[in-house]
Enzyme design. Structure first.
Site, mmCIF file in Angstrom:
data_model
loop_
_atom_site.group_PDB
_atom_site.id
_atom_site.type_symbol
_atom_site.label_atom_id
_atom_site.label_comp_id
_atom_site.label_asym_id
_atom_site.label_seq_id
_atom_site.Cartn_x
_atom_site.Cartn_y
_atom_site.Cartn_z
ATOM 1 N N GLY A 1 0.795 -1.218 0.000
ATOM 2 C CA GLY A 1 0.000 0.000 0.000
ATOM 3 C C GLY A 1 0.825 1.265 0.000
ATOM 4 O O GLY A 1 0.329 2.343 0.296
ATOM 5 N N THR B 1 2.012 3.000 -2.485
ATOM 6 C CA THR B 1 1.577 4.014 -3.449
ATOM 7 C C THR B 1 0.360 4.771 -2.937
ATOM 8 O O THR B 1 0.262 5.992 -3.107
ATOM 9 C CB THR B 1 1.294 3.365 -4.817
ATOM 10 N N LYS C 1 8.414 9.494 -8.859
ATOM 11 C CA LYS C 1 8.742 8.071 -8.825
ATOM 12 C C LYS C 1 9.952 7.885 -9.738
ATOM 13 O O LYS C 1 9.821 7.846 -10.964
ATOM 14 C CB LYS C 1 7.562 7.245 -9.350
#
Length: 212
Positions: A15, A17, A33
């Site tokens: 989780g 992201t 990213k």
């Protein structure tokens, strides 16, 4: 330059992201990213855009996008791509910058560089994301130990999932780190729900920026 924070995890698919999306929208920050491995059709950057509803100028482009959902070093090798560490420079940001790593701390970026080596070079505080349930004590304490061995500053821990009070207590007592936030299972992942999750589960002043 505004403050920057690295979001990393104890494992993949925990989780991280979603946590990055919550923190990005909560701080009204920018997101980067550096390396995307897999999900070329819908990258983590695209996912964060959709989840947060933030405009394009809140997002920096990836340095590398790799097609295979593998460790970056191997995904790059299979595509004949050379990941050059000198190109992985933290962008200058006028807003708080959220940097999401690829997988866990000891994921190889190249055959000679682990992700934690990159974090050490950047010299930025790390937010460690972990599952709240079974297995988290071992994985989280190992990750904290690895960060401490490199003298990398840990801003705090984010636990994701249903609350397990003793897991949290045990991790904090053994590690001495701060609890930055808790994220429950979220049925709604829209921008308003993410903002509510930030304001109910986090303290904005832990990030040492002015509340917005």
């Amino acid at each position: 330059m505004a403050p920057a924070f690295i979001i990393t995890g104890t494992d993949t698919d925990i989780g991280k992201t979603v946590a990055s999306a919550i923190i990005t929208v909560g701080l009204h920050g920018n997101y980067w990213k550096p390396i995307q491995a897999g999900n070329q059709e819908f990258t983590d950057t695209q996912m964060i855009k959709q989840l947060t509803g933030l405009p394009d100028d809140h997002f920096f482009p990836e340095s590398y996008i790799l097609s295979q959902p593998l460790s970056p070093h191997r995904a790059a090798e299979l595509e004949g791509i050379e990941i050059r560490p000198e190109t992985l420079r933290v962008p200058v940001s006028r807003r708080p910058l959220i940097i999401e790593g690829a997988g866990g701390l000891l994921v190889p970026i190249t055959r000679n560089l682990l992700q934690i080596d990159l974090f050490e070079r950047w010299n930025l505080p790390v937010i460690l994301c972990a599952r709240s349930g079974l297995g988290t004590i071992n994985h989280t304490l190992l990750s904290i130990e690895a960060l401490n061995n490199r003298n990398i500053k840990i801003l705090g821990l984010v636990l994701i999932g249903e609350k397990h009070a003793d897991n949290l207590r045990t991790i904090l007592e053994y590690s001495g780190i701060n609890l930055t936030g808790q994220i429950p299972v979220l049925e709604d992942l829209g921008p308003a729900a993410l903002k509510r999750a930030f304001h109910s589960g986090f303290n904005i002043y832990d990030f040492d920026i002015n509340a917005r």
